[in-house]
Design an enzyme around this catalytic site. Structure first.
Site, mmCIF file in Angstrom:
data_model
loop_
_atom_site.group_PDB
_atom_site.id
_atom_site.type_symbol
_atom_site.label_atom_id
_atom_site.label_comp_id
_atom_site.label_asym_id
_atom_site.label_seq_id
_atom_site.Cartn_x
_atom_site.Cartn_y
_atom_site.Cartn_z
ATOM 1 N N LYS A 90 0.809 -1.226 0.000
ATOM 2 C CA LYS A 90 0.000 0.000 0.000
ATOM 3 C C LYS A 90 0.838 1.270 0.000
ATOM 4 C CE LYS A 90 -4.456 -1.530 1.435
ATOM 5 N NZ LYS A 90 -4.276 -2.920 1.920
ATOM 6 N N GLU A 119 -9.740 6.825 3.751
ATOM 7 C CA GLU A 119 -10.596 5.831 4.388
ATOM 8 C C GLU A 119 -9.728 4.617 4.681
ATOM 9 O OE1 GLU A 119 -10.115 5.960 1.183
ATOM 10 O OE2 GLU A 119 -9.695 3.863 0.752
ATOM 11 N N SER A 121 1.601 -9.783 -1.075
ATOM 12 C CA SER A 121 1.267 -8.362 -0.917
ATOM 13 C C SER A 121 1.618 -7.790 0.451
ATOM 14 C CB SER A 121 -0.222 -8.143 -1.201
ATOM 15 O OG SER A 121 -1.021 -9.002 -0.407
HETATM 16 C C1 LIG Z 1 -5.139 -3.948 1.653
HETATM 17 C C2 LIG Z 1 -4.445 -5.208 1.331
HETATM 18 C C3 LIG Z 1 -4.866 -6.030 0.265
HETATM 19 C C4 LIG Z 1 -6.092 -5.759 -0.550
HETATM 20 O O1 LIG Z 1 -6.069 -4.578 -1.295
HETATM 21 P P1 LIG Z 1 -5.885 -4.563 -2.870
HETATM 22 O O2 LIG Z 1 -6.204 -3.172 -3.248
HETATM 23 O O3 LIG Z 1 -6.824 -5.564 -3.445
HETATM 24 O O4 LIG Z 1 -4.472 -4.925 -3.151
HETATM 25 C C5 LIG Z 1 -4.125 -7.168 -0.022
HETATM 26 N N1 LIG Z 1 -3.046 -7.493 0.710
HETATM 27 C C6 LIG Z 1 -2.623 -6.737 1.750
HETATM 28 C C7 LIG Z 1 -1.424 -7.172 2.518
HETATM 29 C C8 LIG Z 1 -3.305 -5.578 2.095
HETATM 30 O O5 LIG Z 1 -2.879 -4.841 3.122
#
Ligand SMILES: *Cc1c(COP(=O)(O)O)cnc(C)c1O
Length: 398
Positions: free
Chosen positions: A84, A106, A373
């Site tokens: 993020k 948000e 992610s």
């Molecule tokens: C917020 C988050 C997501 C989901 O958000 P996307 O916009 O779909 O990427 C996925 N993985 C992690 C670790 C997150 O913090």
């Protein structure tokens, strides 16, 4: 700028928001042409976020599954522990360039709130975060993090008191204060030009991963897999391979307790077209168009809509969208901990679970790239509670 993805996207907003959206569009179009902007962005990603993030081959896990090699793009190693921050750095730079002094955002699980509060501190900007009252309770450690970083957290009690209500409240704040305020959106959702802006900032994931694959393996992966909440980490990964038709793109939605139970967040798989937060997209809604409550063991995938570009990629068949249940995600979580010494986020565990399903049938020459992610430190309490709540079946055979 791109405002539509097939029939999806657009700017379904009140008249009062059209002017700030136009201003944002113009500022971003100009920033994109400015080499200095790109250099500053890349410099912060390098020196502050710690990019580039490596690719780790999950050797023991791949050997255990007996098939394709699984490669992990390590967004979990970024400062703040997820992808993020790539986006919040970019949007904060844009805010500063536009002369906006205040950031609002948000947040659902709190990860985007933390990433926004982080860059607000870095740039010396006041920061206010809207968060559903239920999420404020569920995600207390992230609320503390935001406050520690100097942000003010507003608990939103309207509606279901979760992410979609927080987003409505942030949009309301923006309408009243757009002269000095920049609204930092956390995923590839919302009205144009946000989906394109967020995609551009996250596309560093796919660009790096493509080059790293070529350098290390001399070829592209057969499949690139990412979890989909709003869709920003997935679009960021896909962006690197979208023009390589031989790379299959796979988005993974949260199947929760199973599609049949209605307790899930699989907007593309079972949603229908509607308008949410300023964009036409696939939505989980009732026959009368009321937004349904969503559920997933991973709070970050718990959003009733999805980025418009994903809906389009689905319709044209360029990407496919599958579903992974809570049980499958937790089994993948366990497997990565035990086989590789990496504690993944529960969101990312959905992508990993899909890769684990596919690896055996792909054969030993196959390469599967998974976007990891984020890291799982934030999920410890959730995981412990989930495991304590009774038999869910399946533990990855270990
Ligand atoms: C917020 C988050 C997501 C989901 O958000 P996307 O916009 O779909 O990427 C996925 N993985 C992690 C670790 C997150 O913090």
């Amino acid at each position: 700028m791109k405002t539509h993805y097939g029939i999806y996207g657009g700017q379904y907003v009140a008249e009062t928001l059209m002017a700030p959206l136009k201003e944002l569009e113009a500022a971003y179009a100009e920033a994109r042409r400015d080499r200095g902007f790109a250099e500053e962005f890349e410099g912060i990603l390098r020196d502050y976020v710690g990019r580039e993030s490596p690719i780790t081959e999950a050797k023991r896990l791949s050997a255990h599954l007996g098939g394709a090699r699984i490669l992990l793009k390590r967004e979990d190693l970024n400062h703040t522990g997820a992808h993020k921050v790539n986006n919040t750095v970019g949007q904060a730079l844009l805010a500063r360039r536009m002369g906006k002094r205040r950031l609002i955002a948000e947040t659902g699980a709190g990860m985007h709130g933390v990433a926004t509060a982080t860059v607000a501190a870095l740039f010396g900007m006041p920061c206010e975060i809207y968060m559903g009252a239920i999420d404020v309770e569920r995600q207390a450690p992230n609320v503390q993090r935001m406050q520690m970083l100097g942000a003010t957290v507003h608990a939103v009690s309207e509606g279901s008191a979760t992410l979609k209500d927080a987003m409505n409240e942030a949009l309301r704040d923006w309408v009243s204060n757009c002269d000095d305020t920049f609204y930092v959106i956390g995923t590839v959702a919302g009205p144009a030009p946000y989906p394109e802006i967020v995609r551009d900032f996250q596309s560093v994931i796919g660009r790096e991963a493509r080059r790293q694959c070529l350098e290390r393996y001399g070829r592209l992966p057969d499949e690139a897999i990412a979890c989909v909440g709003g869709g920003s980490n997935a679009i960021g990964l896909f962006a690197g391979f979208i023009d390589d038709p031989e790379v299959r793109l796979v988005g993974v939605e949260a199947g929760g307790r199973g599609l049949a139970t209605g307790e899930h967040a699989a907007s593309i798989n079972v949603g229908r077209i509607g308008v949410l937060h300023g964009a036409k997209t696939m939505l989980l809604q009732t026959d009368d168009g009321n937004i349904l409550d969503t559920y997933s063991v991973s709070a970050g995938l718990d959003y009733p809509g999805v980025g418009p570009e994903h809906c389009h990629l689905h319709d044209i068949g360029r990407a496919e969208y599958t579903v992974i249940t809570d049980d499958e995600a937790v089994a993948a979580f366990d497997a990565l901990c035990r086989f590789e010494g990496i504690i993944p986020a529960l969101e990312s565990s959905h992508a990993l679970a899909e890769a684990m399903k596919r690896a055996p049938s792909l054969g030993g020459d196959g390469l599967i790239l998974v976007n990891l992610s984020g890291r799982g430190d934030k999920d410890m309490e959730n995981i412990m509670r989930y495991k304590a709540s009774g038999p869910h079946g399946g533990n990855a055979g270990i």
